[in-house]
Design a protein around this motif. Structure first.
Motif, short mmCIF file in Angstrom:
data_model
loop_
_atom_site.label_atom_id
_atom_site.label_comp_id
_atom_site.label_asym_id
_atom_site.label_seq_id
_atom_site.Cartn_x
_atom_site.Cartn_y
_atom_site.Cartn_z
N ASN A 74 0.84 -1.19 0.00
CA ASN A 74 0.00 0.00 0.00
C ASN A 74 0.88 1.24 0.00
O ASN A 74 1.89 1.29 0.71
N LEU A 75 0.51 2.23 -0.81
CA LEU A 75 1.19 3.53 -0.83
C LEU A 75 0.15 4.62 -0.75
O LEU A 75 -0.77 4.68 -1.58
N GLN A 76 0.28 5.48 0.26
CA GLN A 76 -0.67 6.56 0.46
C GLN A 76 0.08 7.84 0.79
O GLN A 76 1.15 7.80 1.41
N PRO A 77 -0.48 9.00 0.43
CA PRO A 77 0.10 10.26 0.90
C PRO A 77 -0.03 10.35 2.42
O PRO A 77 -1.01 9.87 3.00
N SER A 78 0.95 10.97 3.07
CA SER A 78 0.86 11.16 4.51
C SER A 78 0.23 12.52 4.80
O SER A 78 -0.16 13.25 3.88
N THR A 79 0.13 12.84 6.06
CA THR A 79 -0.46 14.13 6.43
C THR A 79 0.49 15.28 6.16
O THR A 79 0.07 16.44 6.13
N GLN A 80 1.78 14.99 5.97
CA GLN A 80 2.76 16.03 5.65
C GLN A 80 2.81 16.23 4.14
O GLN A 80 2.86 15.26 3.38
N ALA A 81 2.84 17.47 3.73
CA ALA A 81 2.86 17.77 2.30
C ALA A 81 4.08 17.16 1.63
O ALA A 81 5.20 17.31 2.11
N GLY A 82 3.85 16.44 0.54
CA GLY A 82 4.94 15.85 -0.23
C GLY A 82 5.43 14.52 0.28
O GLY A 82 6.24 13.87 -0.38
N GLU A 83 4.96 14.10 1.46
CA GLU A 83 5.41 12.82 2.02
C GLU A 83 4.43 11.71 1.70
O GLU A 83 3.24 11.95 1.47
N GLY A 84 4.95 10.50 1.68
CA GLY A 84 4.12 9.33 1.48
C GLY A 84 4.46 8.25 2.49
O GLY A 84 5.51 8.28 3.13
N VAL A 85 3.55 7.30 2.63
CA VAL A 85 3.74 6.15 3.51
C VAL A 85 3.60 4.90 2.65
O VAL A 85 2.56 4.67 2.02
N LEU A 86 4.65 4.09 2.62
CA LEU A 86 4.67 2.87 1.82
C LEU A 86 4.77 1.67 2.76
O LEU A 86 5.68 1.59 3.58
N ILE A 87 3.82 0.75 2.63
CA ILE A 87 3.83 -0.49 3.42
C ILE A 87 4.26 -1.61 2.49
O ILE A 87 3.69 -1.81 1.41
N MET A 88 5.31 -2.34 2.92
CA MET A 88 5.92 -3.34 2.06
C MET A 88 6.12 -4.65 2.81
O MET A 88 6.17 -4.70 4.04
N GLU A 89 6.23 -5.69 2.02
CA GLU A 89 6.66 -6.99 2.54
C GLU A 89 8.03 -6.86 3.20
O GLU A 89 8.92 -6.17 2.67
N LYS A 90 8.22 -7.50 4.32
CA LYS A 90 9.54 -7.55 4.96
C LYS A 90 10.26 -8.82 4.53
O LYS A 90 9.74 -9.92 4.68
N ILE A 91 11.45 -8.64 4.01
CA ILE A 91 12.27 -9.80 3.62
C ILE A 91 13.14 -10.17 4.80
O ILE A 91 13.91 -9.35 5.29
N PRO A 92 13.05 -11.39 5.30
CA PRO A 92 13.87 -11.78 6.45
C PRO A 92 15.33 -11.91 6.05
O PRO A 92 15.66 -12.27 4.92
N GLY A 93 16.21 -11.64 6.99
CA GLY A 93 17.63 -11.85 6.74
C GLY A 93 18.48 -10.65 7.10
O GLY A 93 18.03 -9.71 7.77
N GLN A 94 19.71 -10.65 6.64
CA GLN A 94 20.67 -9.59 6.86
C GLN A 94 20.97 -8.89 5.54
O GLN A 94 20.92 -9.51 4.48
N SER A 95 21.33 -7.63 5.63
CA SER A 95 21.84 -6.98 4.43
C SER A 95 23.15 -7.63 4.04
O SER A 95 23.85 -8.22 4.87
N LEU A 96 23.49 -7.54 2.76
CA LEU A 96 24.76 -8.09 2.30
C LEU A 96 25.92 -7.45 3.07
O LEU A 96 26.90 -8.13 3.39
N HIS A 97 25.81 -6.16 3.36
CA HIS A 97 26.85 -5.49 4.14
C HIS A 97 27.06 -6.19 5.48
O HIS A 97 28.18 -6.56 5.85
N ASP A 98 25.98 -6.37 6.24
CA ASP A 98 26.10 -7.00 7.55
C ASP A 98 26.55 -8.45 7.43
O ASP A 98 27.30 -8.95 8.27
N PHE A 99 26.09 -9.13 6.39
CA PHE A 99 26.47 -10.53 6.20
C PHE A 99 27.98 -10.64 5.97
O PHE A 99 28.64 -11.52 6.53
N LEU A 100 28.53 -9.74 5.15
CA LEU A 100 29.97 -9.80 4.86
C LEU A 100 30.82 -9.45 6.07
O LEU A 100 31.94 -9.92 6.21
N PHE A 101 30.29 -8.62 6.96
CA PHE A 101 31.04 -8.21 8.14
C PHE A 101 30.75 -9.09 9.36
O PHE A 101 31.36 -8.91 10.41
N ASP A 102 29.84 -10.03 9.23
CA ASP A 102 29.42 -10.87 10.36
C ASP A 102 30.48 -11.92 10.67
O ASP A 102 30.73 -12.81 9.86
#
Length: 414
Positions: A74-102
């Motif tokens: 879902n993507l909707q405008p927020s109450t602040q002018a020019g801002e939006g709110v995007l609701i997205m699927e969460k992908i489980p896991g680590q970023s590649l950055h964190d994975f490489l440094f783990d």
């Protein structure tokens, strides 16, 4: 039962964890129970136009590629002018950055995660956007690097380094005819690209062993592979991203070269930084070589003879943009050194290509080319050797110095 319910286009059972059912009294000719559902979603609040651009980019992708990215619910405008709110699927896991440094991840798994990341990028890069070709004009990029450097080090004690960068940029101005000496038809077609392919925008998921065995193999890792990679936060063909596959690979490379270390230095306490740094250094050179090998393979497949000079020019552009983010003397100096290195390599590879083109013409006319091989700088000679055997990375890895205790422990996600 939940697989019949959907939130947007996503089955609800892929988003929620279902608690143990608790029977309830009542219900006419049915069984009633209470379930506690836990749902994990990503909520992004920001510029509405940018968020809408990300959603539109994913929606325009060929269907087979949409699953590489999270589903926008879902993507909707927020109450602040020019801002939006995007609701997205969460992908489980680590970023590649964190994975490489783990430190808990073995080197083989880190290199496998990077290989899968490059495989996903190659899937995108394999498809042109049409007949239009990349606009590879060096002038605008050189101007933007100059502007970023001057703004990024204004008032800092790195005058000698900034002067050196200015000298290199002036040399690049003079070398620009070499960079555009090929006809426009020689540039690769515009392609689907990520557009912001830094290591924080790839998510590495580690499946349980039984899940890995039950599901299809991820990439070429075979049935025993426990890793998968998905992509987030694309910019696609926006103004910052020219639809050039080299842009993606250079963005990932400059991160592996040392910008990731800059983030670690700022984000981690000294004891943790030392351990994470050592864990990454063990795979850094091999990681960079893997990106270079992918660059070479794609360039050869596309017949792109100018890939090296654009790889380095884009790398200088990316690194120059980090000067505003990292203000410690050590990070600033390392970034300036990196920019100088990338610019030297841009100039060297441009001259190499120009002379090689003239040599090819001489060969066509039947002239001997025995003594026409250009004199390469030691850096470029070593780089060329490493690029073609795929085993070494460029010398003078100019961001490698950023490796000691952090100046600012405040965390910022890469």
């Amino acid at each position: 039962m939940l697989n019949r319910l959907r939130l947007g286009d996503v089955p609800l059972d892929s988003l929620v964890q279902v608690g143990r059912p608790i029977p309830l009294d009542g219900g006419l000719r049915c069984t009633t129970s209470y379930h506690k559902l836990t749902i994990e979603l990503v909520v992004k609040v920001g510029d509405y136009g940018e968020l809408a651009g990300q959603v539109q980019f994913i929606e325009r992708l060929p269907e087979r590629f949409r699953a590489l990215f999270p589903v926008a619910l879902n993507l909707q405008p927020s109450t602040q002018a020019g801002e939006g709110v995007l609701i997205m699927e969460k992908i489980p896991g680590q970023s590649l950055h964190d994975f490489l440094f783990d430190p808990s991840q073995p080197p083989g798994s880190k290199l496998e995660a990077l290989r899968l990341t490059l495989e996903k990028l190659r899937e995108l890069h394999a498809f042109p956007l049409g007949e239009e070709r990349c606009s590879r004009e060096a002038g605008p990029w050189v101007a933007r690097i100059r502007e970023r450097v001057r703004a990024g080090i204004d008032g800092r004690a790195v005058d000698r380094r900034s002067l050196r960068i200015d000298e290199l940029l002036l040399t690049l101005d003079a070398a620009e005819p070499l960079m555009r000496s090929s006809p426009r038809s020689a540039a690769p077609p515009l392609r689907w690209i990520h557009g912001d392919a830094q290591a924080g925008n790839f998510i590495v998921t580690t499946a349980a062993p039984e899940a890995a065995e039950a599901g299809p193999p991820q990439g070429r890792g075979g049935a025993g592979s426990r890793l998968s990679v998905r992509l987030i936060d694309p910019l696609g063909g926006s103004g910052e991203s020219p639809g050039d596959y080299v842009y993606d690979l250079s963005r990932l490379y400059h991160w592996l070269d040392g910008v990731g270390l800059c983030y670690e230095e700022r984000a981690r306490p000294a004891a943790e930084l030392e351990q994470r740094h050592g864990s990454y250094v063990a795979v850094r050179d091999r990681s960079k070589a893997t990106v270079l090998s992918s660059l070479r393979d794609t360039a050869e497949a596309l017949g792109d003879k100018a890939h090296l000079q654009w790889f380095f020019l884009y790398s200088a552009f990316h690194a120059s943009g980090k000067l505003k983010d990292f203000t410690s003397p050590r990070a600033t100096s390392a970034l300036c050194d990196a920019i100088s290195f990338y610019l030297r390599m841009t100039i060297g590879s441009s001259r190499l290509r120009g002379r090689s083109s003239r040599r090819s013409g001489a060969e066509h006319l039947g002239r001997s080319s025995r003594n026409t091989r250009p004199d390469l700088s030691p850096e470029l000679e070593t780089f060329e050797t490493g690029l073609h055997d795929g085993l070494t990375a460029p010398p003078a890895a100019s961001l490698n110095a950023v490796s000691s205790a952090p100046r600012d422990p405040g965390r910022e996600s890469p």
